[in-house]
Design a protein around this motif. Structure first.
Motif, PDB file in Angstrom:
ATOM      1  N   HIS A 266       1.021  -1.030   0.073  1.00  0.00           N
ATOM      2  CA  HIS A 266       0.041  -0.438  -0.099  1.00  0.00           C
ATOM      3  C   HIS A 266       0.852   1.097  -0.189  1.00  0.00           C
ATOM      4  O   HIS A 266       0.549   2.446  -1.163  1.00  0.00           O
ATOM      5  N   ASP A 267       1.834   1.112   0.678  1.00  0.00           N
ATOM      6  CA  ASP A 267       2.979   2.275   0.969  1.00  0.00           C
ATOM      7  C   ASP A 267       3.686   2.761  -0.194  1.00  0.00           C
ATOM      8  O   ASP A 267       4.198   4.258  -0.476  1.00  0.00           O
ATOM      9  N   ALA A 268       3.734   1.611  -1.205  1.00  0.00           N
ATOM     10  CA  ALA A 268       4.604   1.949  -2.384  1.00  0.00           C
ATOM     11  C   ALA A 268       3.886   2.977  -3.726  1.00  0.00           C
ATOM     12  O   ALA A 268       4.775   3.718  -4.196  1.00  0.00           O
ATOM     13  N   SER A 269       2.206   3.849  -3.509  1.00  0.00           N
ATOM     14  CA  SER A 269       2.087   4.307  -4.980  1.00  0.00           C
ATOM     15  C   SER A 269       1.982   5.726  -3.380  1.00  0.00           C
ATOM     16  O   SER A 269       1.462   6.643  -4.261  1.00  0.00           O
ATOM     17  N   ASP A 270       1.649   5.083  -2.136  1.00  0.00           N
ATOM     18  CA  ASP A 270       1.429   6.738  -1.938  1.00  0.00           C
ATOM     19  C   ASP A 270       1.538   8.323  -2.079  1.00  0.00           C
ATOM     20  O   ASP A 270       1.656   8.869  -1.672  1.00  0.00           O
ATOM     21  N   TYR A 271       3.410   7.845  -1.292  1.00  0.00           N
ATOM     22  CA  TYR A 271       4.486   9.012  -1.379  1.00  0.00           C
ATOM     23  C   TYR A 271       3.756   9.557  -2.955  1.00  0.00           C
ATOM     24  O   TYR A 271       4.674  10.574  -2.812  1.00  0.00           O
ATOM     25  N   ILE A 272       3.901   8.489  -3.631  1.00  0.00           N
ATOM     26  CA  ILE A 272       4.358   8.979  -4.864  1.00  0.00           C
ATOM     27  C   ILE A 272       2.991  10.369  -5.668  1.00  0.00           C
ATOM     28  O   ILE A 272       3.079  10.981  -5.889  1.00  0.00           O
ATOM     29  N   LEU A 273       1.711   9.508  -4.965  1.00  0.00           N
ATOM     30  CA  LEU A 273       0.866  10.692  -4.878  1.00  0.00           C
ATOM     31  C   LEU A 273       1.005  11.808  -4.467  1.00  0.00           C
ATOM     32  O   LEU A 273       0.250  13.111  -4.595  1.00  0.00           O
ATOM     33  N   GLU A 274       1.365  11.751  -3.085  1.00  0.00           N
ATOM     34  CA  GLU A 274       1.777  12.701  -2.155  1.00  0.00           C
ATOM     35  C   GLU A 274       2.843  13.521  -3.079  1.00  0.00           C
ATOM     36  O   GLU A 274       2.192  15.090  -2.994  1.00  0.00           O
ATOM     37  N   LEU A 275       2.711  13.023  -3.814  1.00  0.00           N
ATOM     38  CA  LEU A 275       4.597  14.334  -4.403  1.00  0.00           C
ATOM     39  C   LEU A 275       3.961  14.958  -5.691  1.00  0.00           C
ATOM     40  O   LEU A 275       3.676  15.871  -5.802  1.00  0.00           O
ATOM     41  N   ALA A 276       3.146  14.543  -6.027  1.00  0.00           N
ATOM     42  CA  ALA A 276       2.325  15.266  -7.028  1.00  0.00           C
ATOM     43  C   ALA A 276       1.006  16.094  -7.356  1.00  0.00           C
ATOM     44  O   ALA A 276       0.840  17.370  -6.895  1.00  0.00           O
ATOM     45  N   LYS A 277       0.721  15.859  -5.480  1.00  0.00           N
ATOM     46  CA  LYS A 277      -0.035  17.144  -5.070  1.00  0.00           C
ATOM     47  C   LYS A 277       0.713  18.501  -4.956  1.00  0.00           C
ATOM     48  O   LYS A 277       0.363  19.025  -5.362  1.00  0.00           O
ATOM     49  N   MET A 278       1.532  17.395  -4.111  1.00  0.00           N
ATOM     50  CA  MET A 278       2.706  18.972  -4.173  1.00  0.00           C
ATOM     51  C   MET A 278       3.423  20.012  -5.591  1.00  0.00           C
ATOM     52  O   MET A 278       3.018  20.869  -5.004  1.00  0.00           O
ATOM     53  N   LEU A 279       3.458  18.805  -6.028  1.00  0.00           N
ATOM     54  CA  LEU A 279       4.166  19.517  -7.539  1.00  0.00           C
ATOM     55  C   LEU A 279       2.403  20.138  -7.825  1.00  0.00           C
ATOM     56  O   LEU A 279       2.720  21.549  -9.039  1.00  0.00           O
ATOM     57  N   HIS A 280       1.857  20.040  -7.647  1.00  0.00           N
ATOM     58  CA  HIS A 280       0.516  20.395  -8.581  1.00  0.00           C
ATOM     59  C   HIS A 280      -0.293  21.637  -8.147  1.00  0.00           C
ATOM     60  O   HIS A 280       0.012  23.123  -7.991  1.00  0.00           O
ATOM     61  N   TYR A 281       0.571  22.021  -6.603  1.00  0.00           N
ATOM     62  CA  TYR A 281       0.418  23.027  -6.261  1.00  0.00           C
ATOM     63  C   TYR A 281       1.045  24.278  -5.557  1.00  0.00           C
ATOM     64  O   TYR A 281       1.138  25.480  -6.158  1.00  0.00           O
ATOM     65  N   LEU A 282       2.310  23.639  -6.177  1.00  0.00           N
ATOM     66  CA  LEU A 282       3.674  24.542  -7.162  1.00  0.00           C
ATOM     67  C   LEU A 282       3.559  24.562  -8.586  1.00  0.00           C
ATOM     68  O   LEU A 282       4.139  25.523  -8.945  1.00  0.00           O
ATOM     69  N   LYS A 283       2.101  24.208  -9.084  1.00  0.00           N
ATOM     70  CA  LYS A 283       1.968  24.672 -10.322  1.00  0.00           C
ATOM     71  C   LYS A 283       3.089  24.285 -10.999  1.00  0.00           C
ATOM     72  O   LYS A 283       3.265  24.948 -12.055  1.00  0.00           O
ATOM     73  N   TRP A 284       4.156  23.727 -11.134  1.00  0.00           N
ATOM     74  CA  TRP A 284       4.521  22.238 -11.663  1.00  0.00           C
ATOM     75  C   TRP A 284       4.087  21.496 -12.202  1.00  0.00           C
ATOM     76  O   TRP A 284       4.233  21.125 -12.673  1.00  0.00           O
ATOM     77  N   LYS A 285       3.387  21.906 -14.217  1.00  0.00           N
ATOM     78  CA  LYS A 285       2.217  20.828 -14.509  1.00  0.00           C
ATOM     79  C   LYS A 285       2.538  19.756 -15.031  1.00  0.00           C
ATOM     80  O   LYS A 285       2.197  18.653 -14.788  1.00  0.00           O
ATOM     81  N   ARG A 286       2.918  20.748 -16.031  1.00  0.00           N
ATOM     82  CA  ARG A 286       4.062  19.102 -17.154  1.00  0.00           C
ATOM     83  C   ARG A 286       5.052  17.965 -15.879  1.00  0.00           C
ATOM     84  O   ARG A 286       4.906  16.639 -16.539  1.00  0.00           O
ATOM     85  N   VAL A 287       5.857  17.846 -14.836  1.00  0.00           N
ATOM     86  CA  VAL A 287       6.171  17.868 -13.616  1.00  0.00           C
ATOM     87  C   VAL A 287       5.265  16.327 -12.884  1.00  0.00           C
ATOM     88  O   VAL A 287       5.343  15.843 -12.924  1.00  0.00           O
TER      89      VAL A 287
END
Length: 362
Positions: free
Chosen positions: A246-267
């Motif tokens: 379960h933990d294998a994908s959770d940290y990747i999702l939270e990283l994607a959210k952080m990048l979204h809030y930073l407005k780094w759309k492509r990354v």
């Protein structure tokens, strides 16, 4: 002391802990009797999850204030300017007591009572709802904490298990069960995970609410129950594998959210694609076809195993539900470039996120 003796001294009904409920046929609590060199899970240790959850909540507050907040500011996270609403006792009273979105006839009535136009009353409610929405910085701090915990949890768990033969060969996972000694480090890791999910339940009323709020509650309760039961029944090996999957994908999702809030759309989109692949492989392939398969085929049926089986099926249904939303988002939002609100979005005036709206939150 045997487990039933300890539990009886704690004032817990010995009937509840009857070995026929908790252990496979032929096994008793005497088989899990500790010695100076051999340790087994003791249910009384689960009480540590209460101070553990409180400690994690405290650490989270410190982390968000001293790490996440300065990091967000340094990386350019900024909140939208939201219009302030004028004080109006009549409208505020309706908002708090009767509802955030008044009906058309209620707008007309409120307009007469407050001596305002219907349009101004509608605008007041829209701005008032926006005022209650969590800020972008709050969201960034929240996901930063979850990213940090999931990241540390996954790679720590991987480091603890990579040299264990039962991690790579699941046929060994149930060998000599339930007489499988518990390494202290695995016991502490297990209790840390239980404390974390207890802390998530405790902070749910204060965290950013999403439209799958009910599914989150079901997931957390199922997870806490599985950790509790599997610890008492000495299914630590099986539980550790499930936690890692379960933990294998959770940290990747939270990283994607952080990048979204930073407005780094492509990354952000690239990371979310990685998350989608890892999530589907871990939750829809590895979990049901390997982990769950060896649970139902290698373990004889007894009351606790049946209960665990039921909760595992609940988790799998949630995996399917979230996978559907993720795939739907991938095709309709990212690939087609559509902008729409979906089932994982925040409440109405909050910032939208193609990587977040349909992302699952454990």
């Amino acid at each position: 002391l045997s487990v039933p003796t300890v539990l009886t001294r704690m004032g817990v009904s010995e009937g509840f802990w009857h070995h026929e409920y908790w252990l496979p046929p032929g096994a008793t609590w005497e088989d899990l009797k500790e010695s100076a060199d051999i340790h087994y899970p003791q249910p009384r240790h689960l009480l540590l999850c209460i101070p553990g959850a409180l400690l994690l909540i405290f650490v989270r507050c410190i982390f968000e204030r001293t790490v996440a907040l300065p990091l967000g500011r340094a990386l350019g996270v900024s909140d939208k300017q939201r219009p302030k609403v004028q004080t109006n006792v009549t409208l505020e009273g309706f908002y708090i007591l009767l509802g955030r979105i008044p009906k058309k006839e209620e707008l007309v009535s409120l307009a007469k009572q407050s001596d305002l136009s219907v349009k101004k009353v509608a605008t007041w409610f829209r701005h008032r709802r926006a005022q209650d929405q969590p800020s972008l910085m709050k969201k960034f701090c929240e996901v930063s904490w979850r990213f940090t915990f999931y990241f540390i949890s996954f790679f720590s768990g991987l480091a603890l298990l990579y040299d264990k033969p039962w991690f790579w060969d699941h046929t060994v996972c149930w060998l000599k069960f339930p007489q499988q000694p518990l390494p202290p480090v695995l016991g502490w890791f297990y209790l840390l995970e239980l404390s974390f999910y207890c802390s998530l339940v405790a902070t749910l009323p204060f965290d950013v609410k999403r439209k799958d709020f009910k599914q989150q509650i079901i997931h957390h309760i199922a997870t806490i129950t599985l950790i509790f039961i599997s610890y008492c029944a000495n299914m630590i090996r099986f539980g550790m594998i499930i936690l890692l999957v379960h933990d294998a994908s959770d940290y990747i999702l939270e990283l994607a959210k952080m990048l979204h809030y930073l407005k780094w759309k492509r990354v952000c989109e690239a990371v979310f694609y990685v998350f989608t692949v890892v999530f589907i492989i871990s939750r829809l392939v590895i979990f049901p076809l390997i982990v769950y398969y060896y649970f139902v085929t290698k373990l004889p049926l007894f009351p606790i195993s049946c209960l665990i089986n039921a909760f595992l099926m609940i988790l799998q249904l949630l995996h399917i539900f979230w996978s559907y939303l993720i795939i739907q988002m991938i095709f309709s939002v990212i690939l087609r470039g559509e902008k729409r609100q979906d089932a994982r979005s925040d409440t109405e005036e909050s910032d939208r996120s193609e990587a977040e709206d349909l992302a699952k939150n454990k």
